[in-house]
Design an enzyme around this catalytic site. Structure first.
Site, PDB file in Angstrom:
ATOM      1  N   HIS A 101     -50.484-125.022 125.603  1.00 49.28           N
ATOM      2  CA  HIS A 101     -50.592-124.763 123.934  1.00 49.28           C
ATOM      3  C   HIS A 101     -51.960-124.810 123.576  1.00 49.28           C
ATOM      4  CE1 HIS A 101     -46.094-125.324 124.316  1.00 49.28           C
ATOM      5  NE2 HIS A 101     -46.243-124.661 123.358  1.00 49.28           N
TER       6      HIS A 101
ATOM      7  N   HIS B  10     -46.600-113.880 119.195  1.00 51.79           N
ATOM      8  CA  HIS B  10     -45.645-114.891 118.947  1.00 51.79           C
ATOM      9  C   HIS B  10     -45.196-115.140 117.452  1.00 51.79           C
ATOM     10  CE1 HIS B  10     -44.520-118.751 120.655  1.00 51.79           C
ATOM     11  NE2 HIS B  10     -45.367-119.557 120.085  1.00 51.79           N
TER      12      HIS B  10
ATOM     13  N   HIS C  89     -44.792-118.119 113.223  1.00 56.29           N
ATOM     14  CA  HIS C  89     -44.302-119.168 114.106  1.00 56.29           C
ATOM     15  C   HIS C  89     -42.742-119.493 113.727  1.00 56.29           C
ATOM     16  CE1 HIS C  89     -44.060-122.885 116.944  1.00 56.29           C
ATOM     17  NE2 HIS C  89     -44.870-121.973 117.556  1.00 56.29           N
TER      18      HIS C  89
ATOM     19  N   ASP D  80     -49.773-120.789 123.995  1.00 53.19           N
ATOM     20  CA  ASP D  80     -49.006-120.483 122.965  1.00 53.19           C
ATOM     21  C   ASP D  80     -50.116-121.069 121.774  1.00 53.19           C
ATOM     22  OD1 ASP D  80     -47.117-119.373 124.614  1.00 53.19           O
ATOM     23  OD2 ASP D  80     -45.376-120.744 124.051  1.00 53.19           O
TER      24      ASP D  80
END
Length: 206
Positions: A176, A85, A89, A34
């Site tokens: 991540h 994504h 954010h 991510d």
């Protein structure tokens, strides 16, 4: 910071429309990253993945793709899968529905994918239904195992143990692609890949 390393069954049942893991009898794991692309991190991640012939799905932030499009293209050329994504954010629980969906649409303009993951795993039922509709046609992907690499309070070793102690065939695992996570990621990722490679596992895109 409270979070589940292994997603409990009751949470999966609350959101059955999401993909939490892949049902399979084969030794396959699904690595996801991510928050990238990130100049200081992504190139290192790609090198490690290449060493183990591992493929992964990268849930990219739209603004990062726009700023670092060359790295985004490298992810794709290396055989990995990009996914949405959001552009900025955003937390779906704290964002107006219209603004949230517009942000995802903006990311879709630059990220060509049928998969979406909500930042922080936070999304409402209304938002989920909208993403499944004709306008977006996005499948929301959550996870089975959270490495905890974003947690500055855990050691790199514990990040590694989080994954190897909880992953099994078909698990979707979250790391991540970020500067914050990198001190734990750079330790845990190669050791995790080495551990499961020795057990005959393959690492594939969703």
């Amino acid at each position: 910071m409270l979070y589940f390393v292994k997603t409990p069954a009751f949470i999966k049942k609350l959101y059955p429309e999401c993909l939490w893991n892949v049902e399979t009898n084969e030794n396959i794991l699904y690595i996801t990253f991510d928050d990238g692309p990130t100049p200081q991190v992504t190139s290192s991640v790609l090198e490690v993945l290449k060493k183990y012939n591992a493929k992964a799905t990268f849930f990219c932030i739209g603004k990062n793709v726009k700023e670092h499009f060359d790295i985004y293209k490298q992810i794709i050329s290396d055989g990995h899968k990009p996914a949405n994504h959001t552009f900025n954010h955003l937390n779906g629980w704290k964002t107006d529905d219209k603004k949230y969906l517009e942000d995802i649409a903006e990311a879709s303009n630059i990220i060509d994918s049928g998969f979406f993951r909500p930042p922080y795993g936070r999304i409402t039922k209304f938002q989920l239904r909208a993403l499944q509709g004709e306008k977006f046609k996005l499948k929301t992907v959550m996870w089975d195992v959270l490495s905890g690499d974003f947690d500055v309070k855990i050691s790199p070793e514990n990040c590694y143990l989080n994954v190897i102690n909880n992953a099994k065939a078909g698990s979707i695992i979250v790391f991540h692609d970020s500067v914050k996570a990198f001190p734990r990621l750079e330790y845990a990722l190669p050791k995790f890949l080495d551990f499961f490679s020795a057990k005959g596992f393959q690492f594939k895109i969703l």
